[in-house]
Design a protein around this motif. Structure first.
Motif, PDB file in Angstrom:
ATOM      1  N   PHE A  42       0.834  -1.210   0.000  1.00  0.00           N
ATOM      2  CA  PHE A  42       0.000   0.000   0.000  1.00  0.00           C
ATOM      3  C   PHE A  42       0.864   1.253   0.000  1.00  0.00           C
ATOM      4  N   LEU A  43       2.007   1.206   0.645  1.00  0.00           N
ATOM      5  CA  LEU A  43       2.906   2.370   0.624  1.00  0.00           C
ATOM      6  C   LEU A  43       3.386   2.653  -0.807  1.00  0.00           C
ATOM      7  N   ILE A  44       3.637   1.585  -1.562  1.00  0.00           N
ATOM      8  CA  ILE A  44       4.007   1.765  -2.969  1.00  0.00           C
ATOM      9  C   ILE A  44       2.864   2.445  -3.714  1.00  0.00           C
ATOM     10  N   PHE A  45       1.652   1.904  -3.521  1.00  0.00           N
ATOM     11  CA  PHE A  45       0.476   2.449  -4.215  1.00  0.00           C
ATOM     12  C   PHE A  45       0.241   3.906  -3.847  1.00  0.00           C
ATOM     13  N   LYS A  46       0.285   4.165  -2.540  1.00  0.00           N
ATOM     14  CA  LYS A  46       0.011   5.513  -2.043  1.00  0.00           C
ATOM     15  C   LYS A  46       0.961   6.540  -2.664  1.00  0.00           C
ATOM     16  N   ASN A  47       2.219   6.167  -2.724  1.00  0.00           N
ATOM     17  CA  ASN A  47       3.214   7.111  -3.212  1.00  0.00           C
ATOM     18  C   ASN A  47       3.207   7.280  -4.725  1.00  0.00           C
ATOM     19  N   VAL A  48       2.573   6.377  -5.433  1.00  0.00           N
ATOM     20  CA  VAL A  48       2.408   6.573  -6.879  1.00  0.00           C
ATOM     21  C   VAL A  48       1.676   7.887  -7.134  1.00  0.00           C
ATOM     22  N   PHE A  49       0.655   8.137  -6.336  1.00  0.00           N
ATOM     23  CA  PHE A  49      -0.121   9.368  -6.492  1.00  0.00           C
ATOM     24  C   PHE A  49       0.749  10.601  -6.245  1.00  0.00           C
ATOM     25  N   HIS A  54       3.980  15.265  -8.290  1.00  0.00           N
ATOM     26  CA  HIS A  54       5.245  16.003  -8.202  1.00  0.00           C
ATOM     27  C   HIS A  54       6.142  15.703  -9.400  1.00  0.00           C
ATOM     28  N   GLN A  55       5.627  14.921 -10.336  1.00  0.00           N
ATOM     29  CA  GLN A  55       6.312  14.553 -11.571  1.00  0.00           C
ATOM     30  C   GLN A  55       7.690  13.941 -11.314  1.00  0.00           C
ATOM     31  N   GLY A  73       0.654   1.278 -14.261  1.00  0.00           N
ATOM     32  CA  GLY A  73       0.622   2.406 -15.185  1.00  0.00           C
ATOM     33  C   GLY A  73       0.254   3.720 -14.518  1.00  0.00           C
ATOM     34  N   PRO A  74       0.544   4.846 -15.171  1.00  0.00           N
ATOM     35  CA  PRO A  74       0.273   6.173 -14.599  1.00  0.00           C
ATOM     36  C   PRO A  74      -1.182   6.399 -14.201  1.00  0.00           C
ATOM     37  N   VAL A  75      -2.130   5.804 -14.930  1.00  0.00           N
ATOM     38  CA  VAL A  75      -3.539   6.030 -14.601  1.00  0.00           C
ATOM     39  C   VAL A  75      -3.903   5.442 -13.240  1.00  0.00           C
ATOM     40  N   PHE A  76      -3.060   4.519 -12.751  1.00  0.00           N
ATOM     41  CA  PHE A  76      -3.306   3.947 -11.421  1.00  0.00           C
ATOM     42  C   PHE A  76      -3.310   5.023 -10.349  1.00  0.00           C
ATOM     43  N   SER A  77      -2.588   6.118 -10.593  1.00  0.00           N
ATOM     44  CA  SER A  77      -2.536   7.211  -9.612  1.00  0.00           C
ATOM     45  C   SER A  77      -3.921   7.763  -9.317  1.00  0.00           C
ATOM     46  N   LEU A  78      -4.811   7.725 -10.307  1.00  0.00           N
ATOM     47  CA  LEU A  78      -6.172   8.219 -10.113  1.00  0.00           C
ATOM     48  C   LEU A  78      -7.010   7.222  -9.317  1.00  0.00           C
ATOM     49  N   MET A  79      -6.759   5.927  -9.522  1.00  0.00           N
ATOM     50  CA  MET A  79      -7.494   4.911  -8.770  1.00  0.00           C
ATOM     51  C   MET A  79      -7.151   4.964  -7.287  1.00  0.00           C
ATOM     52  N   ILE A  80      -5.873   5.180  -6.995  1.00  0.00           N
ATOM     53  CA  ILE A  80      -5.431   5.128  -5.601  1.00  0.00           C
ATOM     54  C   ILE A  80      -5.623   6.466  -4.884  1.00  0.00           C
ATOM     55  N   ALA A  81      -5.874   7.532  -5.625  1.00  0.00           N
ATOM     56  CA  ALA A  81      -5.926   8.876  -5.040  1.00  0.00           C
ATOM     57  C   ALA A  81      -6.839   8.995  -3.821  1.00  0.00           C
ATOM     58  N   PRO A  82      -8.105   8.485  -3.855  1.00  0.00           N
ATOM     59  CA  PRO A  82      -8.975   8.651  -2.674  1.00  0.00           C
ATOM     60  C   PRO A  82      -8.428   7.974  -1.426  1.00  0.00           C
ATOM     61  N   LEU A 204      -6.064  11.707 -19.009  1.00  0.00           N
ATOM     62  CA  LEU A 204      -6.572  12.127 -17.703  1.00  0.00           C
ATOM     63  C   LEU A 204      -5.490  12.385 -16.653  1.00  0.00           C
ATOM     64  N   PRO A 205      -4.478  11.517 -16.505  1.00  0.00           N
ATOM     65  CA  PRO A 205      -3.439  11.809 -15.501  1.00  0.00           C
ATOM     66  C   PRO A 205      -2.659  13.087 -15.791  1.00  0.00           C
ATOM     67  N   MET A 206      -2.714  13.546 -17.025  1.00  0.00           N
ATOM     68  CA  MET A 206      -2.012  14.790 -17.365  1.00  0.00           C
ATOM     69  C   MET A 206      -2.598  15.989 -16.638  1.00  0.00           C
ATOM     70  N   ALA A 207      -3.854  15.855 -16.201  1.00  0.00           N
ATOM     71  CA  ALA A 207      -4.519  16.951 -15.507  1.00  0.00           C
ATOM     72  C   ALA A 207      -3.851  17.255 -14.173  1.00  0.00           C
ATOM     73  N   ILE A 208      -3.168  16.265 -13.574  1.00  0.00           N
ATOM     74  CA  ILE A 208      -2.509  16.503 -12.293  1.00  0.00           C
ATOM     75  C   ILE A 208      -0.982  16.371 -12.429  1.00  0.00           C
ATOM     76  N   SER A 209      -0.508  16.337 -13.686  1.00  0.00           N
ATOM     77  CA  SER A 209       0.945  16.308 -13.919  1.00  0.00           C
ATOM     78  C   SER A 209       1.250  17.123 -15.171  1.00  0.00           C
ATOM     79  N   SER A 210       1.694  16.479 -16.255  1.00  0.00           N
ATOM     80  CA  SER A 210       1.934  17.182 -17.520  1.00  0.00           C
ATOM     81  C   SER A 210       1.973  16.177 -18.654  1.00  0.00           C
TER      82      SER A 210
END
Length: 404
Positions: A42-49, A54-55, A73-82, A204-210
């Motif tokens: 979970f620490l791995i998952f959490k920090n993906v976000f 922070h790119q 993949g990068p889109v996982f950051s949106l799944m784990i965000a909440p 979609l992940p570009m909205a919170i990164s680039s």
């Protein structure tokens, strides 16, 4: 004299008990490991976000934060965000419960009787206990595949293709959902959905990164997966590559065996099932193919490990509850559940785990047997019998273990 009451049927008819067992074991698995401080996944998952916003590179080691590396993949950051924004222990617990909830909902969408669904949940609960304690993503991958199937046969192509693309862009396993394309009554809509969701979830992940960061991250993700595959195949004593290839290499002491040969064999066997595609409206044919799809990514991936089998175990259970009565099928179910769900537990003793289960990737054996058996049953049209055509509609067609 009243018929002997069977324990599976007796328990399966108690909806409240199934809910308590299912979510109770998910809670128990998670809270036990949290109390021990074992929530590295979970620490791995959490920090993906946080790395994404922070790119920072997503696929390198961060030893000050967690062990191992991220492989999603990068889109996982949106799944784990909440879950990532919550306190770590609470986020980890809710992540495991959400995974259990996703599977529960997905199984409820299958074209099966309520009793059959409950028995599937009951038989899969031990595997869920382990997966929950590992804080895995596999629960969501399983739910995505099941929902892809359910949405496709219900004509909800856009929802089906969302599940495919989301699963593919997180762990790549979701791509097996394309196997259900021929069950779609709106193939053009299905194809359009694939393109639409691919574009949406890539951007979609570009909205919170680039944009540049996301493009670079996908390139790095591919390289990380290739490197991970090489590592998995290098050490036959590890907990990785618990797959058909890993089982064969360990059993015959052939570490040099080319995994592509095993994969090609699996693909050929899978393709043979489409020789009966003219029966694509038959509910049993569809469910047989679903079972094969669930088994395929686990059996033919070098990244398969013990918790990955939460994806495969429902295939065994779905196959069982739609079978006509036969003693050998009851025996096979017991054999499969024992080796898949308990071979890494103390039930079969620590000696068995360390000398048989891990060294020989024994969890793959019953799944490989069933995979071959499914191909044979489809090619011989065993799903066509009149009794089987009624199995989806009537719980009276359940195998002997489930009759009361």
């Amino acid at each position: 004299m009243p018929a002997k009451r069977n324990i599976l049927a007796f328990l399966g008819r108690k909806d409240w008990l199934i809910v308590i067992v299912w979510f109770g074991l998910a809670f128990l698995g998670a809270i036990t490991e949290i109390s021990r401080g074992n929530y590295n996944n979970f620490l791995i998952f959490k920090n993906v976000f946080f790395h994404l916003i922070h790119q920072q590179p997503l696929y390198i080691e961060y030893p000050s934060e967690y062990l191992d590396v991220n492989l999603y993949g990068p889109v996982f950051s949106l799944m784990i965000a909440p879950f990532a924004v919550l306190p770590v222990k609470l986020g980890a617990l809710l992540w495991s419960l959400a995974g259990a909830g996703a599977i529960f909902y997905a199984i409820r969408q299958l074209p099966l009787e309520k009793l059959q669904q409950n028995i599937i949940l009951l038989l899969c609960s031990q595997e869920l206990l382990g997966a929950s304690g590992w804080f895995q993503l596999n629960q969501f991958i399983l739910a995505g595949i099941l929902l892809t199937f359910a949405f496709t046969i219900r004509g909800k192509d856009y929802l089906a293709t969302l599940c495919i693309i989301l699963g593919t862009l997180t762990k790549f396993y979701g791509i097996v959902g394309l196997s259900f394309f021929f069950f779609s009554s709106h193939p053009k809509r299905f194809i359009a959905g694939l393109f639409v969701w691919s574009a949406v979830l890539f951007v979609l992940p570009m909205a919170i990164s680039s944009p540049a960061y996301i493009v670079q991250s996908y390139q790095e993700w591919f390289a990380a997966l290739v490197h991970k595959n090489e590592i998995n195949q290098a050490d036959l004593r590890s907990f990785q590559d618990i797959s058909a290839g890993g089982f064969i290499k360990r059993l015959f002491r052939k570490p040099q065996l080319n995994d592509l040969l095993v994969l090609a064999s699996g693909v050929i066997l899978f393709a043979l099932q489409y020789l009966r595609l003219r029966y694509k409206t038959d509910p049993n044919y569809r469910l047989y193919l679903l079972c094969s799809v669930l088994l395929f990514p686990v059996l033919f991936s070098s990244s398969s490990e013990s918790p990955t089998y939460i994806i495969a175990i429902p295939a065994i259970c779905i196959w069982y509850v739609i079978q006509t009565p036969a003693r050998w099928k009851n025996i096979f179910l017991c054999f499969a559940i024992l080796l898949v769900s308990f071979s890494h537990s103390d039930l079969l003793t620590p000696w068995f785990r360390s000398h048989v289960a891990v060294p020989y990737a024994i969890k793959a054996l019953p799944c490989l047997v069933l995979y071959i058996m499914l191909v044979y049953q489809i090619l011989t049209r065993q799903f066509q019998s009149p009794a089987k055509n009624e199995q989806i509609k009537s719980q009276s067609a359940l195998p002997p273990l489930m009759h009361a």
